[in-house]
Design a protein around this motif. Structure first.
Motif, mmCIF file in Angstrom:
data_model
loop_
_atom_site.group_PDB
_atom_site.id
_atom_site.type_symbol
_atom_site.label_atom_id
_atom_site.label_comp_id
_atom_site.label_asym_id
_atom_site.label_seq_id
_atom_site.Cartn_x
_atom_site.Cartn_y
_atom_site.Cartn_z
ATOM 1 N N TYR A 1 -0.299 13.043 -8.606
ATOM 2 C CA TYR A 1 -1.171 14.149 -8.186
ATOM 3 C C TYR A 1 -0.382 15.456 -8.073
ATOM 4 C CZ TYR A 1 -3.792 17.127 -4.938
ATOM 5 O OH TYR A 1 -4.412 18.190 -4.338
ATOM 6 N N ARG A 2 0.802 15.393 -7.479
ATOM 7 C CA ARG A 2 1.612 16.605 -7.311
ATOM 8 C C ARG A 2 2.100 17.158 -8.649
ATOM 9 N NH1 ARG A 2 3.819 13.321 -2.875
ATOM 10 N NH2 ARG A 2 2.790 14.007 -0.949
ATOM 11 N N LYS A 3 2.226 16.278 -9.654
ATOM 12 C CA LYS A 3 2.625 16.723 -10.986
ATOM 13 C C LYS A 3 1.449 17.261 -11.800
ATOM 14 C CE LYS A 3 6.570 13.589 -11.458
ATOM 15 N NZ LYS A 3 7.083 12.388 -12.148
ATOM 16 N N GLY A 4 0.238 17.137 -11.228
ATOM 17 C CA GLY A 4 -0.943 17.645 -11.928
ATOM 18 C C GLY A 4 -1.479 16.710 -13.000
ATOM 19 N N GLY B 1 0.802 -1.217 0.000
ATOM 20 C CA GLY B 1 0.000 0.000 0.000
ATOM 21 C C GLY B 1 0.833 1.263 0.000
ATOM 22 N N HIS B 2 1.992 1.206 0.663
ATOM 23 C CA HIS B 2 2.860 2.390 0.707
ATOM 24 C C HIS B 2 3.365 2.736 -0.691
ATOM 25 C CE1 HIS B 2 5.529 -1.071 0.827
ATOM 26 N NE2 HIS B 2 6.542 -0.283 0.471
ATOM 27 N N VAL B 3 3.621 1.700 -1.518
ATOM 28 C CA VAL B 3 4.061 1.924 -2.899
ATOM 29 C C VAL B 3 2.944 2.590 -3.687
ATOM 30 C CG1 VAL B 3 4.783 0.783 -5.033
ATOM 31 C CG2 VAL B 3 5.656 -0.022 -2.834
ATOM 32 N N CYS B 4 1.738 2.087 -3.496
ATOM 33 C CA CYS B 4 0.565 2.633 -4.190
ATOM 34 C C CYS B 4 0.383 4.109 -3.852
ATOM 35 C CB CYS B 4 -0.669 1.842 -3.770
ATOM 36 S SG CYS B 4 -2.028 1.973 -4.902
ATOM 37 N N GLN B 5 0.492 4.450 -2.576
ATOM 38 C CA GLN B 5 0.308 5.845 -2.153
ATOM 39 C C GLN B 5 1.396 6.741 -2.735
ATOM 40 O OE1 GLN B 5 -0.070 6.365 2.074
ATOM 41 N NE2 GLN B 5 -0.557 8.529 1.906
ATOM 42 N N VAL B 6 2.641 6.261 -2.742
ATOM 43 C CA VAL B 6 3.749 7.047 -3.302
ATOM 44 C C VAL B 6 3.503 7.356 -4.775
ATOM 45 C CG1 VAL B 6 6.186 6.922 -3.967
ATOM 46 C CG2 VAL B 6 5.516 6.320 -1.641
ATOM 47 N N LEU C 1 -5.430 12.622 1.012
ATOM 48 C CA LEU C 1 -4.507 11.491 0.913
ATOM 49 C C LEU C 1 -3.050 11.941 0.863
ATOM 50 C CD1 LEU C 1 -4.176 8.349 0.365
ATOM 51 C CD2 LEU C 1 -4.170 8.948 -2.060
ATOM 52 N N CYS C 2 -2.779 12.969 0.066
ATOM 53 C CA CYS C 2 -1.386 13.322 -0.245
ATOM 54 C C CYS C 2 -0.860 14.550 0.501
ATOM 55 C CB CYS C 2 -1.238 13.554 -1.742
ATOM 56 S SG CYS C 2 -1.725 12.121 -2.734
ATOM 57 N N SER C 3 -1.722 15.532 0.787
ATOM 58 C CA SER C 3 -1.254 16.771 1.419
ATOM 59 C C SER C 3 -1.565 16.823 2.901
ATOM 60 C CB SER C 3 -1.898 17.981 0.717
ATOM 61 O OG SER C 3 -1.597 17.967 -0.663
ATOM 62 N N SER D 1 -11.402 13.468 -5.587
ATOM 63 C CA SER D 1 -12.061 14.093 -4.437
ATOM 64 C C SER D 1 -11.309 13.892 -3.128
ATOM 65 C CB SER D 1 -13.488 13.539 -4.306
ATOM 66 O OG SER D 1 -13.465 12.120 -4.223
ATOM 67 N N ILE D 2 -10.435 12.864 -3.046
ATOM 68 C CA ILE D 2 -9.713 12.634 -1.785
ATOM 69 C C ILE D 2 -8.210 12.870 -1.924
ATOM 70 C CG2 ILE D 2 -11.440 10.963 -0.985
ATOM 71 C CD1 ILE D 2 -9.242 8.802 -1.544
ATOM 72 N N CYS D 3 -7.774 13.392 -3.079
ATOM 73 C CA CYS D 3 -6.328 13.565 -3.308
ATOM 74 C C CYS D 3 -5.673 14.441 -2.230
ATOM 75 C CB CYS D 3 -6.082 14.174 -4.683
ATOM 76 S SG CYS D 3 -6.316 13.002 -6.043
ATOM 77 N N GLN D 4 -6.340 15.536 -1.885
ATOM 78 C CA GLN D 4 -5.748 16.454 -0.904
ATOM 79 C C GLN D 4 -5.627 15.781 0.460
ATOM 80 O OE1 GLN D 4 -7.766 20.217 -0.465
ATOM 81 N NE2 GLN D 4 -5.988 21.195 0.451
#
Length: 431
Positions: A70-73, A59-64, A83-85, A78-81
């Motif tokens: 997402y950060r590259k645009g 799962g950690h690989v998937c999130q990375v 999840l990632c920020s 709806s849950i990116c922020q």
């Protein structure tokens, strides 16, 4: 050093008295051998289980990977922020059964959720987790820059026609897809949003979740980011093995003795209520607004239920659109029926003369579900119901997948089963 030796001596030889040790000198050697053999076997099992866990649970690989895109645009959701920020999505227990599909229980906005994310084989397995491995952008390559909204609508409609068949209800489903694609609710679909929803559509389970949202037989879709999506928490499972870690589940036999299943499962009236929900789900798959679907892995592991004992399909990954199954099987070269198998148990007959698979399945959804319900419902069934219930389930399991039988006969058998079960529990506290 002496203390350590004395402690080891106590651990190894304390169970035997000095008199016994002197009378049986060979027992010392045997005892030491057995202890070290046990340590070696335990260490080996721990190593094998850890290796399996590392392969299954990434799962950690998937999130990375998702957060990198997402950060590259490149993607949105709806849950990116969160999840990632803001890191508000908590990954908890690994539930994956295959390395390519990561499944985790989690916590988001104070709710128990299930997190699902695909990991392509193109992922560089040699790269360590600290190097931030990257998935090739094959999954997020469509639509391309410059695609108009009209072109994306037509592209989505063509994709749905290819996977679900040419149905009059598809334009409404396209509208639902485009409405969902507007993740930030600004009344327009950006390229990142379009890429994300297109990647999600490649998952058959996501397509099913979208088309079954109003039926309440599948977990509700809560949000997504790229091709990662979050649904309601995993319901209770009717299969006892669901409580085990993924690496230990293969050790449990798939078919438990009926008496053990009765002891471990809910009370019979509650099992009857779950079974009614499962039969209604079969009906919805056959008479759905977006075509028919086949259950291609009919096991208790997929039979889930809520705290109120309402049926929920625990896993939709092995449910496939009829159009996709027929396209895979029709005209496929074969020597025997086993060669005409889609998924685990969606099997069509083999024309031995032409050496080609036929389009109709040997067993429809209802026949496979009734075979499952025999072991699930008959143990512990009331005496005044057991004989009739057993007879109806036996009749149900003999149904064939021929198109000429599907409409009238299948609907009649299903209706009789539901009525029989409902009459028994309708006036009880379990209804």
């Amino acid at each position: 050093m002496r203390r350590l030796r004395r402690l080891a001596h106590l651990v190894l030889f304390c169970p035997f008295s000095k008199g016994l040790q002197s009378r049986l000198p060979g027992l010392r050697v045997k005892y030491i051998f057995l202890v070290w053999l046990g340590i070696f076997a335990g260490s080996w099992l721990a190593y094998v289980n850890y290796s399996s866990y590392v392969d299954l649970c990434r799962g950690h690989v998937c999130q990375v990977v998702i957060c990198d895109q997402y950060r590259k645009g490149i993607i949105s959701g709806s849950i990116c922020q969160d999840l990632c920020s803001l890191h508000k999505v908590e990954w908890k227990t690994c539930l994956s059964s295959a390395p390519g599909q990561q499944v985790y229980s989690g916590l988001w906005q104070g709710k128990e959720v299930t997190i699902k994310c695909g990991i392509e084989e193109s992922l560089n397995s040699e790269a360590g987790s600290d190097t931030g491995p990257r998935r090739e952008l094959v999954l997020f390559d469509k639509p391309t820059r410059g695609t108009s909204m009209k072109e994306f609508r037509e592209m989505t409609l063509s994709f749905l026609k290819a996977n679900l068949g040419d149905l009059p209800s598809l334009p409404a489903l396209v509208g639902q897809v485009l409405l969902m694609a507007d993740f930030n609710k600004d009344s327009r679909v950006s390229l990142a949003e379009a890429k994300s929803v297109w990647a999600l559509l490649q998952h058959t389970e996501f397509l099913l979740l979208l088309s079954l949202q109003e039926k309440e037989r599948a977990s509700r879709l809560l949000g997504c980011c790229g091709d990662l999506y979050v649904t309601e928490g995993v319901p209770h499972s009717s299969w006892p093995g669901a409580a085990l870690p993924p690496v230990l589940r293969p050790l449990l036999p798939p078919a438990l003795p009926p008496s053990l299943q009765q002891w471990l499962g809910p009370a019979w009236p509650r099992r009857a209520k779950i079974a009614i929900g499962l039969l209604e789900f079969v009906e919805e798959l056959f008479h759905g607004a977006y075509g028919s679907f086949y259950m291609c892995e009919t096991t208790l592991a997929n039979v889930g239920y809520t705290a109120q004992y309402d049926f929920r399909m625990a896993d939709l990954q092995q449910v496939a659109p009829e159009a996709a199954v027929r396209r895979f099987l029709q005209g496929r070269r074969c020597e025997r029926s086993e060669d005409c198998t889609y998924g685990r148990d969606c099997r069509a007959p083999c024309d031995r003369l032409m050496r080609r698979c036929k389009g109709d399945l040997l067993q429809p959804n209802l026949a496979k579900v009734c075979a499952l319900l025999r072991d699930y419902l008959l143990p512990g069934a009331p005496h005044d119901l057991r004989e009739e219930l057993g007879a109806r389930l036996r009749t149900c399991t003999t149904l064939s997948g021929l198109a000429s039988q599907l409409e009238a006969h299948h609907s009649l058998v299903l209706s009789h089963l539901k009525t029989l079960l409902w009459k028994k529990i309708s006036n009880s506290k379990y209804s």
